[in-house]
Design a protein around this motif. Structure first.
Motif, PDB file in Angstrom:
ATOM      1  N   ASP A 131       0.858  -1.160  -0.047  1.00  0.00           N
ATOM      2  CA  ASP A 131       0.174  -0.219  -0.016  1.00  0.00           C
ATOM      3  C   ASP A 131       0.895   1.267  -0.029  1.00  0.00           C
ATOM      4  OD1 ASP A 131       1.024  -0.462   2.547  1.00  0.00           O
ATOM      5  OD2 ASP A 131      -0.896   0.189   3.480  1.00  0.00           O
ATOM      6  N   LEU A 132       2.114   1.435  -0.367  1.00  0.00           N
ATOM      7  CA  LEU A 132       2.975   2.333  -0.049  1.00  0.00           C
ATOM      8  C   LEU A 132       3.824   2.569  -1.556  1.00  0.00           C
ATOM      9  CD1 LEU A 132       3.907   3.861   2.273  1.00  0.00           C
ATOM     10  CD2 LEU A 132       5.994   2.766   2.396  1.00  0.00           C
ATOM     11  N   ASP A 133       3.240   3.503  -2.406  1.00  0.00           N
ATOM     12  CA  ASP A 133       3.564   3.909  -3.600  1.00  0.00           C
ATOM     13  C   ASP A 133       5.063   4.482  -3.491  1.00  0.00           C
ATOM     14  OD1 ASP A 133       1.434   3.101  -4.923  1.00  0.00           O
ATOM     15  OD2 ASP A 133       0.375   5.133  -4.560  1.00  0.00           O
ATOM     16  N   PHE A 134       5.710   4.713  -4.636  1.00  0.00           N
ATOM     17  CA  PHE A 134       7.279   4.873  -4.698  1.00  0.00           C
ATOM     18  C   PHE A 134       7.505   6.294  -4.014  1.00  0.00           C
ATOM     19  CE2 PHE A 134      10.673   7.054  -6.796  1.00  0.00           C
ATOM     20  CZ  PHE A 134      11.869   6.176  -6.343  1.00  0.00           C
ATOM     21  N   PRO A 135       7.035   7.288  -4.065  1.00  0.00           N
ATOM     22  CA  PRO A 135       7.408   8.400  -3.221  1.00  0.00           C
ATOM     23  C   PRO A 135       7.395   8.292  -1.834  1.00  0.00           C
ATOM     24  CG  PRO A 135       5.701   9.137  -4.950  1.00  0.00           C
ATOM     25  CD  PRO A 135       5.642   7.347  -4.863  1.00  0.00           C
ATOM     26  N   GLU A 136       6.401   7.737  -1.276  1.00  0.00           N
ATOM     27  CA  GLU A 136       6.339   7.420   0.249  1.00  0.00           C
ATOM     28  C   GLU A 136       7.730   6.443   0.639  1.00  0.00           C
ATOM     29  OE1 GLU A 136       3.610   7.256  -1.518  1.00  0.00           O
ATOM     30  OE2 GLU A 136       3.054   9.345  -0.800  1.00  0.00           O
ATOM     31  N   GLU A 170      16.167  -1.095  -2.611  1.00  0.00           N
ATOM     32  CA  GLU A 170      17.278  -0.093  -2.673  1.00  0.00           C
ATOM     33  C   GLU A 170      16.930   1.182  -3.703  1.00  0.00           C
ATOM     34  OE1 GLU A 170      21.754   0.266  -4.939  1.00  0.00           O
ATOM     35  OE2 GLU A 170      20.386  -1.374  -5.507  1.00  0.00           O
ATOM     36  N   ILE A 171      17.423   2.126  -3.254  1.00  0.00           N
ATOM     37  CA  ILE A 171      17.132   3.541  -4.117  1.00  0.00           C
ATOM     38  C   ILE A 171      18.808   4.025  -4.296  1.00  0.00           C
ATOM     39  CG2 ILE A 171      17.256   5.118  -1.972  1.00  0.00           C
ATOM     40  CD1 ILE A 171      15.513   5.810  -5.207  1.00  0.00           C
ATOM     41  N   ASP A 172      19.058   4.267  -5.593  1.00  0.00           N
ATOM     42  CA  ASP A 172      20.542   4.444  -5.917  1.00  0.00           C
ATOM     43  C   ASP A 172      20.461   5.917  -6.497  1.00  0.00           C
ATOM     44  OD1 ASP A 172      22.821   4.760  -7.479  1.00  0.00           O
ATOM     45  OD2 ASP A 172      23.007   2.816  -8.240  1.00  0.00           O
ATOM     46  N   PRO A 176      17.658   8.267  -8.902  1.00  0.00           N
ATOM     47  CA  PRO A 176      16.598   8.545  -8.058  1.00  0.00           C
ATOM     48  C   PRO A 176      15.188   8.511  -8.157  1.00  0.00           C
ATOM     49  CG  PRO A 176      17.326  10.241  -8.850  1.00  0.00           C
ATOM     50  CD  PRO A 176      18.224   9.494  -9.657  1.00  0.00           C
ATOM     51  N   ASP A 177      14.890   8.144  -9.494  1.00  0.00           N
ATOM     52  CA  ASP A 177      13.633   7.932  -9.805  1.00  0.00           C
ATOM     53  C   ASP A 177      12.831   6.397  -9.819  1.00  0.00           C
ATOM     54  OD1 ASP A 177      14.758   7.165 -12.052  1.00  0.00           O
ATOM     55  OD2 ASP A 177      13.963   8.659 -13.363  1.00  0.00           O
ATOM     56  N   THR A 389      10.452   6.874 -17.084  1.00  0.00           N
ATOM     57  CA  THR A 389      10.607   6.552 -15.751  1.00  0.00           C
ATOM     58  C   THR A 389       9.545   5.266 -15.727  1.00  0.00           C
ATOM     59  OG1 THR A 389       9.126   8.173 -14.983  1.00  0.00           O
ATOM     60  CG2 THR A 389      11.540   8.599 -14.968  1.00  0.00           C
ATOM     61  N   PRO A 390       9.795   4.372 -14.513  1.00  0.00           N
ATOM     62  CA  PRO A 390       8.856   3.402 -14.393  1.00  0.00           C
ATOM     63  C   PRO A 390       7.670   3.919 -13.481  1.00  0.00           C
ATOM     64  CG  PRO A 390      10.865   3.190 -12.802  1.00  0.00           C
ATOM     65  CD  PRO A 390      10.981   4.176 -13.895  1.00  0.00           C
TER      66      PRO A 390
END
Length: 420
Positions: A131-136, A170-172, A176-177, A389-390
């Motif tokens: 229930d947590l999208d990418f920005p969060e 992971e966020i690289d 960053p997107d 972007t995905p």
């Protein structure tokens, strides 16, 4: 007087045992040095632990799967709490093996098969919050690699003198997107010696991007073949290691890409229901097939559950397992919840088996007969190269559906359309 006699006798017994042990150790070291000077088959560099020779290239050691229950993280604090629990479970590795590599065996003799490989499942410190999208996610629970979390695991690897393998969201900073689903191998010096990013995310419910989605941007200009950049293998003192994650196991080519680079231990993390429990047993089928067809150990850690989630806790119901190079299950935890299991890995036997011509599948590959099949592109690369972007939300995953490819399969006669 009697007490004095007993004390003298105990002192003499202790002195004798110490003296005998030193003589034995000195003799063993003399024999080893003779082997080394004579050019006999001791690979690697010798080192002493408690006065006893230890072979740097370990051909007999214990591999462990840690099966945690993860509290699905929606904040940095929850990620940290999960990590601390995982570190505690790692400390218990000795319960599933003869001892940790750091400790000595009975009488100062080195352990029979020290714990030298500890594996953690996919989502091992974060869970998968559906229930947590990418920005969060980016703000609250994705980690960088290396980073504070992997530094703690590295410290533990140094402390226990063992390899630690785990999978993380992971966020690289370079991209960053998007998020990656990433497995790392940490060696006994605390260095990250392999990073594998999941090539086959479950595009119907997973936000992670694949390196294949950004091939043009991802692949470097070196002469290293693409397959080796996407499916890396690292040569270590405990064998050649390659990694897969979850959905990768649906593709026999993933196992083979590692095996044809010499991988002897394939670590494959996690899988969800309904593909684990009977009557499906797809998790076990794929792991056993991957081991048997490639003459490799498959070490397959699983989550014992994901709490605090919109999905049922036991969507990841345990069933961690280790498969030997004959495709036999040699260790398993066939239940959900926190657990740990391990087994002895015998690299010498594996290498001897690979020299046997009987059913030596990698040497029997008739690659020409498959070449035209794999020459054509099916799922095109570079969906998210060149600034594309995905999707950032779960509702956006529908745009990743392979419906046009399914239609083309019908048109080519590969799939046959149902009557209704």
């Amino acid at each position: 007087m009697l007490n004095l006699i007993i004390i003298k006798r105990e002192f003499f017994q202790y002195f004798t045992e110490v003296l005998v042990q030193r003589i034995v150790n000195a003799y063993n070291l003399k024999v080893v040095n003779k082997f080394l000077k004579g050019g006999l088959s001791y690979e690697g560099n010798p080192k002493l632990r408690n006065g006893v020779y230890m072979q740097m290239n370990l051909d007999l050691y214990t591999a462990i799967t840690i099966q945690p229950v993860v509290n699905t993280a929606r904040s940095p604090k929850e990620v940290e709490e999960n990590l601390e629990r995982v570190l505690t479970l790692i400390n218990s590795a000795g319960f599933a093996g003869s001892s940790t590599a750091k400790s000595s065996g009975s009488g100062g003799v080195a352990p029979y098969a020290p714990v030298k490989l500890i594996t953690l499942p996919e989502f091992c410190i974060q869970g998968e919050p559906f229930d947590l999208d990418f920005p969060e996610r980016k703000k609250n629970m994705l980690i960088t690699i290396p980073g504070a979390e992997t530094d703690k695991l590295a410290k533990k690897a140094i402390e226990l003198e063992t390899y630690i393998v785990g999978s993380f969201l992971e966020i690289d900073p370079q991209w960053p997107d998007r998020q990656f689903n990433t497995t790392i191998v940490i060696d006994t010096a605390g260095d990250i010696i392999l990073k594998y990013r999941k090539i086959n995310p479950a595009i119907h419910f997973e936000l992670s991007a694949s390196p294949h989605d950004m091939l043009e941007d991802y692949i470097d200009d070196s002469n290293i073949p693409i397959s080796q950049q996407l499916y890396p293998v690292v040569d270590t003192e405990i064998g050649r290691i390659g990694c897969l994650i979850c959905m990768d196991g649906h593709f026999p080519e993933s196992f083979r890409a590692l095996a044809l680079q010499g991988a002897e231990i394939i670590i494959r993390a996690n899988f969800p229901e309904p593909l684990i429990s009977s009557p499906n047993d797809i998790w076990e089928v794929q792991n056993r097939s991957g081991a048997h067809a490639n003459l490799a150990y498959v070490v397959a850690p699983m989550l014992g559950g994901m709490a605090n989630n919109t999905a049922p806790q036991n969507i990841t119901p345990g069933h961690s397992m280790i498969i030997d190079y004959n495709g036999m299950v040699v260790a398993r935890t066939p239940y959900p919840g926190e657990a740990i299991t391990g087994t002895v890995i015998n690299m010498e036997q594996l290498r001897r088996r690979r020299l046997d011509p009987s059913r030596n599948f990698l040497t029997l590959l008739r690659t020409e007969s498959f070449r035209d099949i794999y020459d054509r592109s099916i799922l095109p690369p570079d969906s998210y190269s060149g600034g594309k972007t995905p999707p950032e939300t779960f509702t956006g995953l529908t745009e990743r559906a392979t419906t046009p490819i399914i239609q083309s399969f019908i048109e080519q006669g590969i799939y046959k359309k149902p009557n209704r």
